[in-house]
Design a protein around this motif. Structure first.
Motif, mmCIF file in Angstrom:
data_model
loop_
_atom_site.group_PDB
_atom_site.id
_atom_site.type_symbol
_atom_site.label_atom_id
_atom_site.label_comp_id
_atom_site.label_asym_id
_atom_site.label_seq_id
_atom_site.Cartn_x
_atom_site.Cartn_y
_atom_site.Cartn_z
ATOM 1 N N THR A 1 34.590 30.163 27.404
ATOM 2 C CA THR A 1 33.706 29.159 26.822
ATOM 3 C C THR A 1 32.623 29.797 25.953
ATOM 4 O OG1 THR A 1 32.682 29.226 28.984
ATOM 5 C CG2 THR A 1 33.974 27.297 28.454
ATOM 6 N N PHE B 1 29.394 30.400 26.153
ATOM 7 C CA PHE B 1 28.151 29.660 25.947
ATOM 8 C C PHE B 1 27.075 30.554 25.325
ATOM 9 C CE2 PHE B 1 28.927 26.568 29.713
ATOM 10 C CZ PHE B 1 29.655 25.755 28.878
ATOM 11 N N PRO C 1 39.022 33.884 36.753
ATOM 12 C CA PRO C 1 39.392 33.152 35.531
ATOM 13 C C PRO C 1 40.414 33.910 34.692
ATOM 14 C CG PRO C 1 37.033 33.087 35.833
ATOM 15 C CD PRO C 1 37.568 34.036 36.857
ATOM 16 N N THR D 1 39.973 27.781 33.526
ATOM 17 C CA THR D 1 39.440 27.512 32.196
ATOM 18 C C THR D 1 38.250 26.567 32.252
ATOM 19 O OG1 THR D 1 40.932 25.669 31.956
ATOM 20 C CG2 THR D 1 41.694 27.784 31.096
ATOM 21 N N GLY D 2 37.683 26.340 31.079
ATOM 22 C CA GLY D 2 36.664 25.306 30.917
ATOM 23 C C GLY D 2 35.384 25.601 31.672
ATOM 24 N N LEU D 3 34.784 24.541 32.211
ATOM 25 C CA LEU D 3 33.511 24.704 32.910
ATOM 26 C C LEU D 3 33.642 25.609 34.121
ATOM 27 C CD1 LEU D 3 31.693 21.275 32.909
ATOM 28 C CD2 LEU D 3 30.925 23.407 31.915
ATOM 29 N N THR D 4 34.811 25.602 34.761
ATOM 30 C CA THR D 4 35.015 26.489 35.903
ATOM 31 C C THR D 4 34.823 27.931 35.464
ATOM 32 O OG1 THR D 4 36.717 24.920 36.494
ATOM 33 C CG2 THR D 4 36.583 26.906 37.815
ATOM 34 N N GLU D 5 35.397 28.263 34.312
ATOM 35 C CA GLU D 5 35.274 29.619 33.788
ATOM 36 C C GLU D 5 33.819 29.927 33.467
ATOM 37 O OE1 GLU D 5 34.591 32.475 30.841
ATOM 38 O OE2 GLU D 5 34.666 30.385 30.262
ATOM 39 N N ALA D 6 33.137 28.986 32.813
ATOM 40 C CA ALA D 6 31.736 29.213 32.441
ATOM 41 C C ALA D 6 30.887 29.427 33.684
ATOM 42 C CB ALA D 6 31.215 28.017 31.651
ATOM 43 N N TYR D 7 31.121 28.587 34.689
ATOM 44 C CA TYR D 7 30.341 28.692 35.918
ATOM 45 C C TYR D 7 30.633 30.002 36.628
ATOM 46 C CZ TYR D 7 28.800 27.694 40.663
ATOM 47 O OH TYR D 7 28.207 27.774 41.883
ATOM 48 N N LEU D 8 31.913 30.389 36.709
ATOM 49 C CA LEU D 8 32.255 31.633 37.409
ATOM 50 C C LEU D 8 31.716 32.858 36.676
ATOM 51 C CD1 LEU D 8 35.816 31.016 38.824
ATOM 52 C CD2 LEU D 8 33.725 31.457 40.084
ATOM 53 N N PHE E 1 35.298 20.836 27.614
ATOM 54 C CA PHE E 1 35.699 22.230 27.825
ATOM 55 C C PHE E 1 37.043 22.386 28.492
ATOM 56 C CE2 PHE E 1 31.102 21.804 28.172
ATOM 57 C CZ PHE E 1 30.712 22.597 27.116
ATOM 58 N N ASN E 2 37.666 21.294 28.931
ATOM 59 C CA ASN E 2 38.898 21.433 29.714
ATOM 60 C C ASN E 2 39.899 22.314 28.967
ATOM 61 O OD1 ASN E 2 37.483 19.438 30.976
ATOM 62 N ND2 ASN E 2 39.289 18.236 31.531
ATOM 63 N N GLY E 3 40.333 23.374 29.638
ATOM 64 C CA GLY E 3 41.361 24.227 29.043
ATOM 65 C C GLY E 3 40.832 25.282 28.095
ATOM 66 N N GLU E 4 39.520 25.395 27.955
ATOM 67 C CA GLU E 4 38.983 26.417 27.045
ATOM 68 C C GLU E 4 38.730 27.708 27.805
ATOM 69 O OE1 GLU E 4 35.242 25.476 25.357
ATOM 70 O OE2 GLU E 4 35.463 26.901 23.707
ATOM 71 N N MET E 5 39.055 28.834 27.172
ATOM 72 C CA MET E 5 38.825 30.129 27.838
ATOM 73 C C MET E 5 38.744 31.216 26.795
ATOM 74 S SD MET E 5 38.987 32.300 30.531
ATOM 75 C CE MET E 5 39.328 34.052 30.592
ATOM 76 N N PHE F 1 34.280 19.543 38.819
ATOM 77 C CA PHE F 1 34.910 19.995 37.574
ATOM 78 C C PHE F 1 36.261 19.313 37.384
ATOM 79 C CE2 PHE F 1 32.561 24.236 38.252
ATOM 80 C CZ PHE F 1 31.458 23.746 37.593
#
Lengths: 469, 318
Positions: free
Chosen positions: B217, B219, A187, A193-200, B211-215, B32
């Motif tokens: 996230t 949580f 990432p 980004t986004g959910l991909t980042e959260a999941y990774l 969340f698209n494009g957020e970095m 995703f």
């Protein structure tokens, strides 16, 4: 000493040098890591203790504690055990003692730099992956890869026919942790980004635990217990069941950390089922080791290395029972995000894993220094401070977690949960401080062993000698 | 060496691990990718900029090189009223664009098409800066939100938009989230109400396209403190936030949150030096019952870190 050997010829470096430097570094980082843990716990119990400075704010120190323990203590103890177990099991020398010394040198420098930057607030903001990506590249290229090359080459140059299970684990786990680090950095490196980042992020966090910290710790026990007791491993075949089960299942349950995030439902269900399957390798491991102890159970009381090792194995039972079931939806609903998980994480890292590594560091340092442990009394003191401190921590955080869970389900105003948790926060600080104290004692004991321990004659193991103090 | 079963073994490790990774890495990436950005997702990425945390534009993680969110009730070009007031995201010259502008495929089907065709996001240029907003449009009979490059569609320049808004209508959202990350707020607070039980207290869980494009996230996994995803919907008082950050025990005697008074910096809103030692002495006197009221919390300076942090909370966490 270390600097002198860095530029010496490989043949001129005494065998075991890498082990010794790795060993002392790991104990040093254990003292630092648990000291930070104790400091942070004090802040949760007494929020106005050391207040108003950015550097000593909880948010700046929490991640330094976590990474000092994972990358300093646990991983360096792994490096240390690899430096002496891999050649011993292949009946050969370490492939390159010099590379081993360079690894420990770069590791200490890189980790100090990384933790300092993290402390100052240079972070990627991703849990367990907080180190900024240049430091992560140092970890991959300067630490894990050289360690792996040394281990793989030592296994390839072995003088035995077969490969013992410990070396199967060592070789495979270094490979897997390198893969995990590379994928885990994607990432940041490639802007996912986004959910991909959260999941990774949680894919990384889970796999560092599941493919590195717990299996390598178990692999260590496959060496130390037969070596200390003199019994052969109960079953090499069951050990392989453990190994292949880890490879097949345990890189997949990452999304059980994100059960309440909008991830695909099939992924959560899949992760949950795969997560329960951890019970297969766990039962294989625990049963195998405990059956190896047959006829030698007196050593659990009499021999301090065995005491540490078996305690770690016994703690693997609640660890995997919790781990297997708490990630199913029915239980995760109650405990997710509470102190229960904090207790479970410490059961894995401070309980099961750290006890097994402490045994191996005790054993390996005496072996490589060719000196008998300085003081049994201090080692026992370390053991009991470690165990009692850990139990106080674990039990208090489990109770706090159940309180938080109830507060969450019954939608109690959050501040009432904070009030109810307060006594357990104090207990957690007391427990953590006991572990820290025990580790200071350990560092002193090992230092004195290096200086004044009784010399072990050739052909003997240190634990076969009687204590003189 | 020379024993073939070990070669099989090594290949076995590779195959099994590879298979597991295909399931857990490639499988979900398809799901995703199908996430269609919601208004929340577009607002988030436009107000946060390219990336939060360590990066080329912000190596010290202090909030440099982030866009500014402004709330306008009239068009800076024509003076026409905008009712209700709308958010615009100002990227000054040199500020890196958010991931969705650079890689429109991240926005999801429909949003991507409208942002490219009507929104003209490809016309935006980093070297001269741009102003974006989220607009509503129709795609395949459904109303969806898309990114509009206002610089291209209405001719607004970043400078005149900032001037029209002034400091009182500017929200330093990107900088604020950077502070949230660098100060480690997310070690105790989550940004993820749980799907199963948090509806009553902490509000609705987020959606796939939020969340698209957020970095990153961020949580959070350890909830030592309340979830914050909708905190501004529960409490939108800036004054309460300021007191709570300066010393949480001022408004919540049992709180275990650290004091974040250092985010005020050296001077307050009027340019006076903040005397922390004096403040703490007066606070101790209040705690000991020697005075009836606690000391006043200094007003934060407009460029202070705490102002940006509160901007982010009150603007984004609703």
């Amino acid at each position: 000493m270390l600097l002198k050997y860095l530029f010496a010829k490989n043949d001129e470096i005494p065998p075991g040098s890498a082990t010794i430097f790795f060993g002392f570094s790991s104990i040093f980082w254990f003292v630092v890591g648990t000291g930070l843990g104790s400091f942070n716990a004090a802040k949760l119990a007494f929020p106005d203790w050391v207040t108003g400075t950015e550097m000593f704010a909880f948010g700046h120190m929490r991640q330094v504690h976590v990474l000092a323990v994972i990358l300093g203590w646990i991983s360096m103890a792994f490096g240390m055990t690899m430096m002496y177990m891999t050649p011993a099991l292949g009946n050969t020398k370490l492939w390159s003692e010099k590379l081993g010394l360079w690894t420990v040198f770069l590791w200490n420098i890189g980790l100090s730099l990384g933790l300092l930057l993290l402390w100052l607030g240079f972070t990627s903001g991703r849990e367990y992956n907080d180190l900024i990506w240049p430091i992560d590249l140092v970890v991959i290229c300067g630490v894990l890869l050289p360690l792996g090359i040394n281990v793989w080459m030592t296994i390839a140059h072995r003088k035995t026919q077969g490969i013992y299970i410990t070396n199967w684990f060592f070789g495979a786990c270094i490979f897997m942790v390198i893969v995990v680090f590379v994928v885990g950095q994607s990432p940041e490196l490639f802007g996912l980004t986004g959910l991909t980042e959260a999941y990774l992020t949680f894919w990384f966090a889970h796999n560092v635990l599941g493919l590195w910290i717990t299996p390598v710790a178990a692999a260590i026990a496959y060496y130390t217990i037969p070596k200390l007791t003199g019994n052969p491993l109960y079953s090499h075949r069951i050990a392989h069941l453990h190994f292949w089960a880890i490879i097949a299942f345990y890189s997949t349950p990452a999304s059980h950390h994100l059960m309440s995030a909008p991830l695909p439902e099939w992924l959560k269900s899949f992760a949950s089922v795969e997560g329960v399957l951890i019970l297969i390798p766990a039962i294989a491991f625990v049963a195998n080791i405990l059956l190896t102890m047959k006829g030698k159970w007196s050593m659990f009381v009499e021999n301090v290395e065995t005491k540490f090792s078996i305690t770690g194995v016994l703690l693997a039972i609640p660890l995997n029972m919790q781990g297997g079931f708490q990630q199913t939806r029915a239980i995760n609903w109650y405990v997710h995000g509470t102190g229960w998980i904090v207790a479970h994480a410490h059961l894995a890292l401070l309980g099961m894993s750290s006890f097994l590594e402490a045994a191996a560091v005790y054993f390996g340092l005496q072996q490589m220094l060719r000196r008998k442990l300085y003081s049994l009394t201090l080692a026992n003191l370390h053991y009991w401070f470690f165990l009692v401190g850990f139990c106080i921590y674990w039990i208090s955080m489990t109770i706090a977690g159940l309180i938080q869970g109830a507060g969450k389900i019954y939608e109690v105003p959050y501040i009432d949960v904070v009030v109810a948790e307060h006594p357990y926060m104090i207990a957690r600080w007391v427990g953590g401080t006991m572990v820290f104290t025990g580790n200071v004692v350990w560092l002193y004991n090992m230092w004195m062993t290096a200086r004044e321990g009784t010399l072990v004659p050739a052909g003997k193991y240190a634990h076969e000698l009687a204590y003189e103090r | 060496m020379g024993f073939r079963q070990y070669k099989f073994g090594a290949a076995g490790v590779g195959l099994m691990l590879g298979f597991s990774m295909c399931i857990t890495l490639f499988g979900p990436s398809n799901d995703f990718r199908s996430g269609v950005s919601t208004w929340v997702g577009l607002d988030k990425q436009l107000s946060l900029g390219r990336v939060i945390g360590f990066s080329y534009e912000d190596p010290t993680v202090s909030g440099d090189g982030k866009p500014v969110t402004v709330i306008l009730d009239k068009d800076p070009k024509t003076g026409e009223a905008i009712d209700p007031p709308q958010r615009f995201y100002v990227y000054k010259a040199g500020t890196k664009f958010s991931p969705g502008v650079n890689h429109p495929e991240l926005l999801g089907p429909g949003v991507e098409d409208l942002s490219l065709s009507i929104g003209k996001i490809k016309a935006a240029d980093v070297s001269s800066g741009a102003v974006f907003t989220v607009s509503k449009g129709e795609f395949n009979g459904e109303e969806i939100d898309y990114i509009e490059n206002v610089t291209a569609t209405r001719g607004w320049s970043p400078e005149e938009t900032l001037r029209a808004a002034g400091d009182e209508n500017s929200r330093y959202v990107g900088k604020g989230k950077t502070i949230y990350i660098s100060e480690g707020c997310w070690w105790c607070h989550t940004l993820l109400p749980e799907q199963t039980q948090d509806w009553q207290v902490f509000g609705a869980p987020p959606f796939l396209g939020d969340f698209n494009g957020e970095m990153p996230t961020a949580f959070g996994s350890d909830r030592k403190a309340p979830d914050l995803l909708h905190v501004a919907a529960r409490n939108s008082s800036r004054e309460w936030m300021e007191m709570h950050f300066f010393n949480p025990r001022l408004v919540q005697p049992n709180s275990i949150m650290p004091r974040f008074d250092y985010l005020w910096g050296k001077t307050d809103a009027d340019g006076n030096t903040i005397d922390y030692a004096k403040w703490r002495a007066e606070y101790m006197a209040y705690l000991n019952g020697e005075s009836i009221y606690p000391p006043e919390v200094p007003k934060p300076a407009p460029d202070s870190e705490v102002r940006a942090l509160i901007d982010w909370i009150l603007t984004s966490l609703k």
